[in-house]
Scaffold this motif. Structure first.
Motif, PDB file in Angstrom:
ATOM      1  N   LEU A 277       0.841  -1.212   0.000  1.00 57.69           N
ATOM      2  CA  LEU A 277       0.000   0.000   0.000  1.00 57.69           C
ATOM      3  C   LEU A 277       0.869   1.254   0.000  1.00 57.69           C
ATOM      4  O   LEU A 277       0.613   2.193  -0.768  1.00 57.69           O
ATOM      5  CB  LEU A 277      -0.930  -0.006   1.220  1.00 57.69           C
ATOM      6  N   ARG A 278       1.906   1.248   0.818  1.00 49.09           N
ATOM      7  CA  ARG A 278       2.772   2.425   0.948  1.00 49.09           C
ATOM      8  C   ARG A 278       3.589   2.689  -0.320  1.00 49.09           C
ATOM      9  O   ARG A 278       3.666   3.817  -0.799  1.00 49.09           O
ATOM     10  CB  ARG A 278       3.707   2.226   2.141  1.00 49.09           C
ATOM     11  N   ASP A 279       4.182   1.635  -0.870  1.00 50.96           N
ATOM     12  CA  ASP A 279       5.119   1.811  -1.991  1.00 50.96           C
ATOM     13  C   ASP A 279       4.459   1.791  -3.368  1.00 50.96           C
ATOM     14  O   ASP A 279       4.975   2.400  -4.308  1.00 50.96           O
ATOM     15  CB  ASP A 279       6.202   0.715  -1.943  1.00 50.96           C
ATOM     16  N   TYR A 280       3.326   1.096  -3.508  1.00 49.03           N
ATOM     17  CA  TYR A 280       2.744   0.919  -4.848  1.00 49.03           C
ATOM     18  C   TYR A 280       1.261   1.285  -4.943  1.00 49.03           C
ATOM     19  O   TYR A 280       0.688   1.243  -6.033  1.00 49.03           O
ATOM     20  CB  TYR A 280       2.929  -0.543  -5.311  1.00 49.03           C
ATOM     21  N   GLY A 281       0.631   1.602  -3.825  1.00 49.70           N
ATOM     22  CA  GLY A 281      -0.795   1.939  -3.858  1.00 49.70           C
ATOM     23  C   GLY A 281      -1.688   0.730  -4.069  1.00 49.70           C
ATOM     24  O   GLY A 281      -2.866   0.872  -4.409  1.00 49.70           O
ATOM     25  N   ILE A 282      -1.151  -0.485  -3.862  1.00 51.04           N
ATOM     26  CA  ILE A 282      -1.940  -1.716  -4.012  1.00 51.04           C
ATOM     27  C   ILE A 282      -2.796  -1.893  -2.753  1.00 51.04           C
ATOM     28  O   ILE A 282      -2.265  -2.020  -1.652  1.00 51.04           O
ATOM     29  CB  ILE A 282      -1.027  -2.939  -4.228  1.00 51.04           C
ATOM     30  N   ASN A 283      -4.118  -1.884  -2.920  1.00 49.00           N
ATOM     31  CA  ASN A 283      -4.996  -1.897  -1.748  1.00 49.00           C
ATOM     32  C   ASN A 283      -5.846  -3.163  -1.623  1.00 49.00           C
ATOM     33  O   ASN A 283      -6.762  -3.219  -0.824  1.00 49.00           O
ATOM     34  CB  ASN A 283      -5.898  -0.656  -1.754  1.00 49.00           C
ATOM     35  N   HIS A 284      -5.540  -4.180  -2.429  1.00 47.38           N
ATOM     36  CA  HIS A 284      -6.305  -5.434  -2.337  1.00 47.38           C
ATOM     37  C   HIS A 284      -5.360  -6.595  -2.633  1.00 47.38           C
ATOM     38  O   HIS A 284      -4.883  -6.737  -3.758  1.00 47.38           O
ATOM     39  CB  HIS A 284      -7.466  -5.410  -3.329  1.00 47.38           C
ATOM     40  N   LEU A 285      -5.062  -7.409  -1.630  1.00 46.39           N
ATOM     41  CA  LEU A 285      -4.110  -8.524  -1.776  1.00 46.39           C
ATOM     42  C   LEU A 285      -4.779  -9.871  -1.570  1.00 46.39           C
ATOM     43  O   LEU A 285      -5.606 -10.034  -0.682  1.00 46.39           O
ATOM     44  CB  LEU A 285      -2.987  -8.407  -0.732  1.00 46.39           C
ATOM     45  N   SER A 286      -4.390 -10.846  -2.398  1.00 47.69           N
ATOM     46  CA  SER A 286      -4.769 -12.245  -2.194  1.00 47.69           C
ATOM     47  C   SER A 286      -3.481 -13.061  -2.269  1.00 47.69           C
ATOM     48  O   SER A 286      -2.910 -13.227  -3.352  1.00 47.69           O
ATOM     49  CB  SER A 286      -5.761 -12.719  -3.263  1.00 47.69           C
ATOM     50  N   ILE A 287      -3.006 -13.540  -1.125  1.00 45.50           N
ATOM     51  CA  ILE A 287      -1.730 -14.251  -1.048  1.00 45.50           C
ATOM     52  C   ILE A 287      -1.966 -15.716  -0.694  1.00 45.50           C
ATOM     53  O   ILE A 287      -2.652 -16.019   0.291  1.00 45.50           O
ATOM     54  CB  ILE A 287      -0.797 -13.619   0.011  1.00 45.50           C
ATOM     55  N   GLN A 288      -1.393 -16.625  -1.488  1.00 44.32           N
ATOM     56  CA  GLN A 288      -1.483 -18.062  -1.198  1.00 44.32           C
ATOM     57  C   GLN A 288      -0.146 -18.545  -0.642  1.00 44.32           C
ATOM     58  O   GLN A 288       0.843 -18.595  -1.368  1.00 44.32           O
ATOM     59  CB  GLN A 288      -1.831 -18.843  -2.470  1.00 44.32           C
ATOM     60  N   PRO A 289      -0.084 -18.910   0.662  1.00 42.06           N
ATOM     61  CA  PRO A 289       1.176 -19.380   1.242  1.00 42.06           C
ATOM     62  C   PRO A 289       1.439 -20.850   0.884  1.00 42.06           C
ATOM     63  O   PRO A 289       0.502 -21.656   0.824  1.00 42.06           O
ATOM     64  CB  PRO A 289       0.934 -19.222   2.745  1.00 42.06           C
ATOM     65  N   GLU A 290       2.709 -21.177   0.630  1.00 46.76           N
ATOM     66  CA  GLU A 290       3.078 -22.559   0.259  1.00 46.76           C
ATOM     67  C   GLU A 290       4.373 -22.964   0.955  1.00 46.76           C
ATOM     68  O   GLU A 290       5.228 -22.130   1.266  1.00 46.76           O
ATOM     69  CB  GLU A 290       3.259 -22.655  -1.266  1.00 46.76           C
ATOM     70  N   PHE A 291       4.511 -24.301   1.174  1.00 44.36           N
ATOM     71  CA  PHE A 291       5.768 -24.849   1.691  1.00 44.36           C
ATOM     72  C   PHE A 291       5.998 -26.215   1.050  1.00 44.36           C
ATOM     73  O   PHE A 291       5.196 -27.129   1.195  1.00 44.36           O
ATOM     74  CB  PHE A 291       5.721 -24.989   3.222  1.00 44.36           C
ATOM     75  N   GLY A 292       7.086 -26.311   0.305  1.00 45.71           N
ATOM     76  CA  GLY A 292       7.449 -27.582  -0.323  1.00 45.71           C
ATOM     77  C   GLY A 292       6.489 -28.063  -1.391  1.00 45.71           C
ATOM     78  O   GLY A 292       6.448 -29.259  -1.700  1.00 45.71           O
ATOM     79  N   LYS A 293       5.704 -27.184  -1.944  1.00 42.78           N
ATOM     80  CA  LYS A 293       4.729 -27.580  -2.973  1.00 42.78           C
ATOM     81  C   LYS A 293       5.415 -27.673  -4.333  1.00 42.78           C
ATOM     82  O   LYS A 293       6.157 -26.777  -4.724  1.00 42.78           O
ATOM     83  CB  LYS A 293       3.583 -26.560  -3.029  1.00 42.78           C
ATOM     84  N   CYS A 294       5.147 -28.764  -5.049  1.00 43.53           N
ATOM     85  CA  CYS A 294       5.752 -28.959  -6.372  1.00 43.53           C
ATOM     86  C   CYS A 294       4.865 -28.331  -7.452  1.00 43.53           C
ATOM     87  O   CYS A 294       3.982 -28.991  -8.006  1.00 43.53           O
ATOM     88  CB  CYS A 294       5.961 -30.456  -6.663  1.00 43.53           C
ATOM     89  N   ASP A 295       5.070 -27.043  -7.687  1.00 48.12           N
ATOM     90  CA  ASP A 295       4.345 -26.380  -8.776  1.00 48.12           C
ATOM     91  C   ASP A 295       5.308 -25.451  -9.505  1.00 48.12           C
ATOM     92  O   ASP A 295       6.465 -25.307  -9.117  1.00 48.12           O
ATOM     93  CB  ASP A 295       3.125 -25.596  -8.246  1.00 48.12           C
ATOM     94  N   SER A 296       4.872 -24.853 -10.581  1.00 45.64           N
ATOM     95  CA  SER A 296       5.719 -23.959 -11.350  1.00 45.64           C
ATOM     96  C   SER A 296       6.114 -22.770 -10.493  1.00 45.64           C
ATOM     97  O   SER A 296       5.279 -22.180  -9.812  1.00 45.64           O
ATOM     98  CB  SER A 296       4.970 -23.474 -12.598  1.00 45.64           C
ATOM     99  N   LYS A 297       7.394 -22.418 -10.519  1.00 40.77           N
ATOM    100  CA  LYS A 297       7.877 -21.280  -9.730  1.00 40.77           C
ATOM    101  C   LYS A 297       8.093 -20.043 -10.605  1.00 40.77           C
ATOM    102  O   LYS A 297       8.787 -19.104 -10.213  1.00 40.77           O
ATOM    103  CB  LYS A 297       9.188 -21.641  -9.017  1.00 40.77           C
ATOM    104  N   GLN A 298       7.482 -20.046 -11.790  1.00 41.66           N
ATOM    105  CA  GLN A 298       7.586 -18.876 -12.669  1.00 41.66           C
ATOM    106  C   GLN A 298       6.808 -17.702 -12.073  1.00 41.66           C
ATOM    107  O   GLN A 298       5.731 -17.888 -11.490  1.00 41.66           O
ATOM    108  CB  GLN A 298       7.032 -19.182 -14.051  1.00 41.66           C
ATOM    109  N   ILE A 299       7.360 -16.512 -12.242  1.00 44.86           N
ATOM    110  CA  ILE A 299       6.683 -15.314 -11.712  1.00 44.86           C
ATOM    111  C   ILE A 299       5.345 -15.114 -12.408  1.00 44.86           C
ATOM    112  O   ILE A 299       4.314 -14.904 -11.770  1.00 44.86           O
ATOM    113  CB  ILE A 299       7.589 -14.059 -11.874  1.00 44.86           C
ATOM    114  N   ILE A 300       5.355 -15.197 -13.728  1.00 48.07           N
ATOM    115  CA  ILE A 300       4.108 -15.081 -14.506  1.00 48.07           C
ATOM    116  C   ILE A 300       3.795 -16.454 -15.096  1.00 48.07           C
ATOM    117  O   ILE A 300       4.566 -16.970 -15.901  1.00 48.07           O
ATOM    118  CB  ILE A 300       4.238 -14.040 -15.650  1.00 48.07           C
ATOM    119  N   ALA A 301       2.706 -17.060 -14.665  1.00 49.62           N
ATOM    120  CA  ALA A 301       2.333 -18.394 -15.152  1.00 49.62           C
ATOM    121  C   ALA A 301       0.835 -18.520 -15.204  1.00 49.62           C
ATOM    122  O   ALA A 301       0.106 -17.956 -14.370  1.00 49.62           O
ATOM    123  CB  ALA A 301       2.914 -19.472 -14.221  1.00 49.62           C
TER     124      ALA A 301
END
Length: 303
Positions: A277-301
Motif C-alpha cells: 500500500l505504501r510503496d505501490y498503492g496496491i490496496n487489495h491482496l490475495s496471497i497463497q502461502p506454500e511450503f514444499g509444494k511442487c508447482d511452477s515457480k515462474q513469476i508469470i504463469a
C-alpha cells in the motif's frame, strides 16, 4: 489463503446537482449548435456541437458512475458496479475517435469545394456556447478537486469553452474577411484534439478492461520487495491488475523456507500489506502461502 483489502468509501458528491445543471445546459447548446451548423453550413459549428455531445455523454457517465459506485456488492455482483465507469469511458472514447475521423474527411472535402457560410449564426451560437460552458465551468470548479470524475467533467467543459472561442474567432474572420477556409481548418484542429483526448482515454480504459498491470508499477519490483523478507523463499504466479481507478489488486503464491504457523504467516502478511500500500498503492491482496509444494515457480504463469 491470506486475503486483505483496504476500502475506499465513495460518498455522494456535492456536485451532483451542479452536474445535472451542466448536463441540461450542454444538451441545449448541442441542439442549438447542430441546428445552427446545418442552417449556416458551418462545419466547425457542427464539429463543436459533436464535441459538446461527447461531453454531454462524459457528464452523464460521471453522474451515473457517482450513483452506481455507491451501490453495495451482492452475491451475484461481488465487485458491485465498479467497472461501469470504465466500460462507459471505453465506449465514449471509441465513438469520439470515429466522429473525429468523419469530421476530418468532411473538412478535406470542404477544402476542395469551399462553400459560403452564414457567419452571423456561427458568431451568435459560439457566443452562446462560451457563456453556457463558462457558467458550467464555474459550477463544477469547486468540486473538481474532490474526485477524478468531477475533475474530468471540469476539464471537458473547459475544453468545450475553448473550442467555442476558436469557432467564434473563425466566425468573426469569415464575417469581416470572407475567409471561408477558416471553417474546415478549425474543424480539423478540433477533430485532431478529439482524437488526441479520445486515444489517451481509450488506451487507459482498454488497459483496465484487459486486466493489464498498471503503467506505474513493475511486477519485478514487487517480487523483489516481497522476496527481501527473511521468511520468503520465492514469489510466483503473480497477477496484478486494476479493478477501476481506485482499486489495484495483487494475487501471488509465496513459497516459505520453513513450515511456519498460521499466526506467523498473519504477521508476515500484515507487513506485506503495509509495503504494497505504501510503496505501490496496491490496496487489495490475495496471497497463497506454500511450503514444499511442487508447482511452477515462474513469476508469470497460467493457472
Amino acid at each position: 489463503m491470506g486475503h486483505s483489502h483496504h476500502h475506499h468509501h465513495h460518498h455522494p458528491t456535492t456536485g451532483g446537482r451542479n452536474l445535472l445543471i451542466s448536463i441540461v445546459l450542454n444538451i441545449l447548446i448541442t441542439i442549438a449548435q447542430a441546428v445552427g451548423g446545418f442552417l449556416s453550413g458551418s462545419l466547425s459549428l457542427l464539429s463543436d456541437a459533436l464535441h459538446n455531445l461527447s461531453d454531454v455523454l462524459s457528464l452523464v457517465i460521471s453522474y451515473i458512475a457517482n450513483v452506481l459506485t455507491r451501490r453495495e456488492p451482492s452475491t451475484s455482483k461481488t465487485f458491485g458496479y465498479k467497472r461501469a465507469e470504465i466500460i462507459a469511458a471505453f465506449v465514449n472514447s471509441a465513438s469520439l475517435i470515429v466522429i473525429a475521423v468523419f469530421l476530418i474527411i468532411e473538412a478535406v472535402e470542404r477544402f476542395l469545394e469551399p462553400q459560403s457560410i452564414d457567419s452571423g449564426i456561427v458568431i451568435w451560437l459560439s457566443l452562446l456556447g462560451i457563456l453556457a460552458n463558462g457558467f458550467s465551468v464555474l459550477l463544477i470548479r469547486k468540486d473538481s478537486g474532490k474526485n477524478m470524475n468531477m475533475r474530468s467533467a471540469y476539464l471537458h467543459l473547459l475544453t468545450d469553452m475553448m473550442a467555442s472561442v476558436a469557432v467564434l474567432a473563425g466566425g468573426i474572420l469569415m464575417y469581416y474577411f470572407n475567409w471561408f477556409w477558416i471553417d474546415p481548418a478549425l474543424t480539423i484542429a478540433i477533430a485532431l484534439y478529439l482524437i488526441y483526448m479520445g486515444y489517451d482515454l481509450l488506451r487507459s480504459a482498454t488497459r483496465v478492461l484487459m486486466l493489464f498491470s498498471p503503467d506505474h508499477i513493475r511486477v519485478q519490483e514487487i517480487v523483489g520487495s516481497i522476496s527481501a523478507l527473511d521468511a520468503v523463499k520465492n514469489v510466483h504466479h503473480v497477477h496484478l491488475w486494476q479493478l477501476n481507478e481506485d482499486s489495484i489488486h495483487l494475487e501471488a503464491h509465496i513459497d516459505f523456507h520453513s513450515d511456519i504457523l498460521l499466526s506467523e504467516f498473519e504477521v508476515i502478511l500484515s507487513e506485506i500489506e503495509r509495503k504494497m500500500l505504501r510503496d505501490y498503492g496496491i490496496n487489495h491482496l490475495s496471497i497463497q502461502p506454500e511450503f514444499g509444494k511442487c508447482d511452477s515457480k515462474q513469476i508469470i504463469a497460467q493457472h
